[in-house]
Design a protein around this motif. Sequence first.
Motif, short mmCIF file in Angstrom:
data_model
loop_
_atom_site.label_atom_id
_atom_site.label_comp_id
_atom_site.label_asym_id
_atom_site.label_seq_id
_atom_site.Cartn_x
_atom_site.Cartn_y
_atom_site.Cartn_z
N PRO A 144 0.78 -1.24 0.00
CA PRO A 144 0.00 0.00 0.00
C PRO A 144 0.81 1.29 0.00
O PRO A 144 0.26 2.36 -0.22
CB PRO A 144 -0.82 -0.11 1.28
CG PRO A 144 0.06 -0.89 2.20
CD PRO A 144 0.76 -1.90 1.32
N GLN A 145 2.14 1.22 0.28
CA GLN A 145 2.90 2.46 0.48
C GLN A 145 2.79 3.42 -0.70
O GLN A 145 2.64 4.63 -0.52
CB GLN A 145 4.38 2.14 0.71
CG GLN A 145 4.66 1.17 1.84
CD GLN A 145 4.82 -0.25 1.34
OE1 GLN A 145 3.92 -0.76 0.69
NE2 GLN A 145 5.93 -0.88 1.66
N GLY A 146 2.93 2.90 -1.92
CA GLY A 146 2.99 3.78 -3.07
C GLY A 146 1.69 3.95 -3.81
O GLY A 146 1.64 4.64 -4.84
N LEU A 147 0.62 3.36 -3.30
CA LEU A 147 -0.63 3.35 -4.06
C LEU A 147 -1.21 4.74 -4.26
O LEU A 147 -1.60 5.11 -5.36
CB LEU A 147 -1.66 2.44 -3.37
CG LEU A 147 -2.92 2.15 -4.18
CD1 LEU A 147 -2.57 1.39 -5.45
CD2 LEU A 147 -3.92 1.35 -3.36
N ALA A 148 -1.27 5.53 -3.19
CA ALA A 148 -1.85 6.87 -3.31
C ALA A 148 -1.05 7.73 -4.28
O ALA A 148 -1.61 8.55 -5.00
CB ALA A 148 -1.91 7.53 -1.93
#
Length: 569
Positions: free
Chosen positions: A77-81
């Motif tokens: 999830p770290q880079g999803l946004a």
Amino acid sequence: MTGAEVITEQLRAQSIGTVFSLAGASHTYLLDALDRDGFAIISNRHESGAVGAADGYARALADQRPMRPGIAMIVSPQGLANAVPGLAVAQAIGSPVVVLAAIPPGGFLEPEDIIARAQLDIVRPVCKWVAEVPSAAHLGGSLRSAIEKSTSGRPGPVVLFIPQDFFREDVGAGEAKPVEIEVPTPDQAALGKAASLLDTAERPVAITGLGAFRARAGNALRELAKRGVPVLGNGTGRGLVMENHTQGWSWPYAQREVHKADCILVVGEVLTQRLGFGLPPRFAKDAKFIQIDAWGDAFNRNRPTDAALQGDAGATIEALLAKSSRRWDAGWFASALAAKDGYLDTLGRETDGASHPLALARVIEEARPPDALLVGDGADMQNWLYGAYRVNTAGGFMDHFPLGAMGSGTALAIGAAAALRELAGSDSAPRPVILATGDGSIGFYPAELHAAALAGLNLKVIIGNDAAWGTEAHGQEQAIGRTINTELGELPYASLGEAFGLASQTCADVTNLENSLSWLFAQDGPALLDVKIDPAAGAELKTGSLASSILFSDLEEGKSALAAGKDFK
């Protein structure tokens, strides 16, 4: 085969030779398989940079068969946004991008981790399709589904979430086949109606978008232009007909006079805000609309379509022309634009000091290699570029519209340069990519320049530097007589280029402009030119109606008139 090898085999079957990725342990086994299989791996610095570069790659190769979606690799999830802006740009234009998002194994998820639990929901609004691979055995089938979803109908971005341990699992033998998309044949009754509308028109105009380039409709459109129908290219639909201002123009340059047309042939384009929603006053109230698109939902969008032809653009135009021997005279359109031509010719003729951005655009157009792919970004800067660029090569242009997300041009240019290198192969030099952008827009993803340097891409970057958010500053001056929060300062962007590994220079005076651009285009690898431009020049775009090629005011005029129940001429 491992899961990673299944992925590389399917990508190779689709004729994809380049991927865009942030470095990361989560993709280790996939990166290893890609590297061993000879893929080019472009090392991006931001998730939107990777997705945007994949978008630029897909647009540059849109006319290739089989269709090649751009491949971006991110960690979730770290880079999803961070990936969402790039996905939104690709979704807005309909560009096929497949994002392979590595996620932790199930046991690593925290029950209260909101992003991890809502991964699919976060990207769903800006994607065509999202899914999670349920098991390593399903990896090949899931990737094929992702490619099919991304390239069928109106193409668009998809995100496939893959538990990272699947990349190294043994999944047995694979069988990769290219995904081929069939395009429907237009209904014969609709084809007859369209031919009749075109045959009875006195002042028809055609507008072409990315879908026309994807369909290789250039030959048919050139025949249409020879018959006397002005062809206006928009975005990557530019250059299918030479922009010689007798048969072909760019849509931004010519759009002010389209209200005089009585029949509009829209090819591979959608009637969004960029095209005035197809409504008055940008178009005549009683103009007839013929639309050709492989995507059925393009029709009757914002304005009713009088004849909807779902099918291959090139073949459909040929079928239309076969039903008619009619010829028209495009002279009326050239005459209508004479005032704009003359007005722009008077601007930017200063002989010393900072360059007028229109002068910069003229010299780029004169000095650039004729086969260069032009990428535009920024607001005022982009507006002036429209005033001088003449695109005469299919697939010779792309920009950050229809969404207009500033800064995305940098990533698009990197992806396009990687695509052209792949297309050229090892035996010939790739066509150059020229990114012309503003000092505001380059600031969004400046570190992506390092991706171009690391990969040695044939990318030339031109920054129009007026030390401000130009369009915002002039808008504030016009509204309240002063500026607030719009000054950027005299920053040395050549130093930025050097820091990221690009050969870089500054051009501070218009007298040096030709020599500086000659230097830029002579560089073997990626290079950057910081051009000081006149900060006062953008005021003309707010006050001189003939100068602007990015229009909004007529939309407000049309909305007010409709609300008041007024008719249009």
